[in-house]
Design an enzyme around this catalytic site. Structure first.
Site, PDB file in Angstrom:
ATOM      1  N   ILE A   4       0.806  -1.223   0.000  1.00  0.00           N
ATOM      2  CA  ILE A   4       0.000   0.000   0.000  1.00  0.00           C
ATOM      3  C   ILE A   4       0.836   1.269   0.000  1.00  0.00           C
ATOM      4  CG2 ILE A   4      -2.115  -0.973   1.009  1.00  0.00           C
ATOM      5  CD1 ILE A   4      -1.183   0.443   3.679  1.00  0.00           C
ATOM      6  N   ILE A  12       5.375  -0.688   2.684  1.00  0.00           N
ATOM      7  CA  ILE A  12       4.262  -0.855   3.601  1.00  0.00           C
ATOM      8  C   ILE A  12       3.260  -1.820   2.972  1.00  0.00           C
ATOM      9  CG2 ILE A  12       2.458   0.350   4.915  1.00  0.00           C
ATOM     10  CD1 ILE A  12       5.186   1.498   5.563  1.00  0.00           C
ATOM     11  N   LYS A  17      -6.053  -6.458   8.876  1.00  0.00           N
ATOM     12  CA  LYS A  17      -6.047  -5.182   9.585  1.00  0.00           C
ATOM     13  C   LYS A  17      -4.657  -4.808  10.065  1.00  0.00           C
ATOM     14  CE  LYS A  17     -10.861  -5.186  10.946  1.00  0.00           C
ATOM     15  NZ  LYS A  17     -11.858  -5.437  11.968  1.00  0.00           N
ATOM     16  N   ASP A 108      10.253  13.611  12.444  1.00  0.00           N
ATOM     17  CA  ASP A 108       9.827  13.724  11.041  1.00  0.00           C
ATOM     18  C   ASP A 108       8.372  14.179  11.011  1.00  0.00           C
ATOM     19  OD1 ASP A 108       9.934  13.624   8.278  1.00  0.00           O
ATOM     20  OD2 ASP A 108       9.758  11.453   8.149  1.00  0.00           O
TER      21      ASP A 108
HETATM   22  N1  LIG Z   1      -0.166   1.972  10.626  1.00  0.00           N
HETATM   23  C1  LIG Z   1      -0.517   2.490   9.465  1.00  0.00           C
HETATM   24  N2  LIG Z   1      -1.826   2.611   9.115  1.00  0.00           N
HETATM   25  C2  LIG Z   1      -2.183   3.145   7.940  1.00  0.00           C
HETATM   26  N3  LIG Z   1      -1.306   3.595   7.017  1.00  0.00           N
HETATM   27  C3  LIG Z   1       0.006   3.502   7.288  1.00  0.00           C
HETATM   28  C4  LIG Z   1       0.474   2.968   8.519  1.00  0.00           C
HETATM   29  N4  LIG Z   1       1.824   3.002   8.517  1.00  0.00           N
HETATM   30  C5  LIG Z   1       2.162   3.543   7.335  1.00  0.00           C
HETATM   31  N5  LIG Z   1       1.101   3.853   6.585  1.00  0.00           N
HETATM   32  C6  LIG Z   1       1.092   4.471   5.233  1.00  0.00           C
HETATM   33  O1  LIG Z   1       2.323   4.235   4.575  1.00  0.00           O
HETATM   34  C7  LIG Z   1       3.039   5.476   4.347  1.00  0.00           C
HETATM   35  C8  LIG Z   1       4.528   5.288   4.634  1.00  0.00           C
HETATM   36  O2  LIG Z   1       4.703   4.855   5.982  1.00  0.00           O
HETATM   37  P1  LIG Z   1       5.807   5.510   6.921  1.00  0.00           P
HETATM   38  O3  LIG Z   1       5.619   6.981   6.944  1.00  0.00           O
HETATM   39  O4  LIG Z   1       5.771   4.816   8.226  1.00  0.00           O
HETATM   40  O5  LIG Z   1       7.116   5.084   6.138  1.00  0.00           O
HETATM   41  P2  LIG Z   1       8.369   5.931   5.589  1.00  0.00           P
HETATM   42  O6  LIG Z   1       8.004   7.335   5.313  1.00  0.00           O
HETATM   43  O7  LIG Z   1       9.042   5.135   4.546  1.00  0.00           O
HETATM   44  O8  LIG Z   1       9.145   5.831   6.907  1.00  0.00           O
HETATM   45  P3  LIG Z   1      10.641   5.984   7.397  1.00  0.00           P
HETATM   46  O9  LIG Z   1      10.996   7.406   7.276  1.00  0.00           O
HETATM   47  O10 LIG Z   1      10.535   5.521   8.832  1.00  0.00           O
HETATM   48  O11 LIG Z   1      11.451   5.084   6.560  1.00  0.00           O
HETATM   49  C9  LIG Z   1       2.366   6.476   5.282  1.00  0.00           C
HETATM   50  O12 LIG Z   1       2.455   7.794   4.806  1.00  0.00           O
HETATM   51  C10 LIG Z   1       0.935   5.967   5.338  1.00  0.00           C
HETATM   52  O13 LIG Z   1       0.216   6.397   4.213  1.00  0.00           O
HETATM   53 MG   LIG Z   2       6.616   8.720   6.412  1.00  0.00          MG
END
Ligand SMILES: Nc1ncnc2c1ncn2[C@@H]1O[C@H](COP(=O)(O)OP(=O)(O)OP(=O)(O)O)[C@@H](O)[C@H]1O
Ligand SMILES: [Mg+2]
Length: 193
Positions: A4, A12, A17, A108
């Protein structure tokens, strides 16, 4: 299991769920450094998710190396809704004050790392978080949020930041943090030249 999202560092996946966040190897980083960074951020995120005093996904499982399993927060990214509802920033400010008062710096603080579910705002993405009581660290956290507003929400950034401060002002040491924010901002300006 379906993909997703792919953030700056992680993939991700959604499995029922559950969200599975996997920090993948970056080939441009030396092997040892890459592993150390992924481990560090995964552990940090797990540790913060266990102690967080504001709405955030529940942590189900982690391998303490590269993978976290957590609750899926079904809602809209604040990034997509703030322009239509700048007052949401007050709640973000209030939640940030609770985090800071608990000695947690998000690291962040952008509108991509917040999800609106019903009336509640959930914070996510704690890989760069850390524990600190320092005025400087709190000011930098807020500076990052202000910059995020200015770049992604430039039409409403002034208004939204006012609302943010309105919520944030309950924090201890508010005056000192705002004073330091001004110094942090000046420093940013010199760096750009
Ligand atoms: N627990 C969650 N529930 C719903 N959506 C989520 C969740 N965790 C992440 N997402 C979705 O995935 C996207 C990316 O996740 P996240 O921000 O944690 O990763 P990232 O930016 O790659 O992180 P990092 O900087 O730690 O590497 C989020 O912006 C959100 O849309
Ligand atoms: Mg993020």
């Amino acid at each position: 299991m379906k993909l997703i999202g792919s953030g700056a560092e992680a993939l991700i996946f959604l499995d029922g769920k559950r969200v599975i966040k996997k920090r993948i190897k970056k080939n441009y980083r030396i092997d040892e450094l890459d592993l150390a960074l992924r481990k560090n951020r995964t552990r940090t995120e797990a540790k913060i998710l266990e102690k967080i005093p504001v709405d955030a996904p529940k942590l189900f499982k982690t391998d303490m190396t590269e993978t976290l399993e957590m609750e899926f927060i079904s809602g809209e990214k604040i990034r997509d809704v703030l322009d239509h509802n700048p007052l949401l920033a007050k709640e973000i400010g209030l939640k940030t004050s609770i985090l800071h008062d608990a000695g947690i710096i998000h690291g962040d603080l952008t509108t991509s790392n917040m999800i609106l579910k019903g009336e509640k705002i959930f914070f996510i993405d704690f890989g760069l978080s850390f524990f600190s009581e320092k005025i400087e660290d709190k000011a930098v956290d807020i500076h990052l949020f202000k910059q995020a507003l200015e770049s992604k929400h430039y039409k409403i950034s002034d208004e939204a930041f006012k609302h943010f401060l309105n919520g944030y002002k309950l924090t201890k040491d508010y005056e000192q943090i705002i004073h330091r924010l001004k110094i942090v901002e000046l420093r940013g300006r010199y760096k750009k030249k």
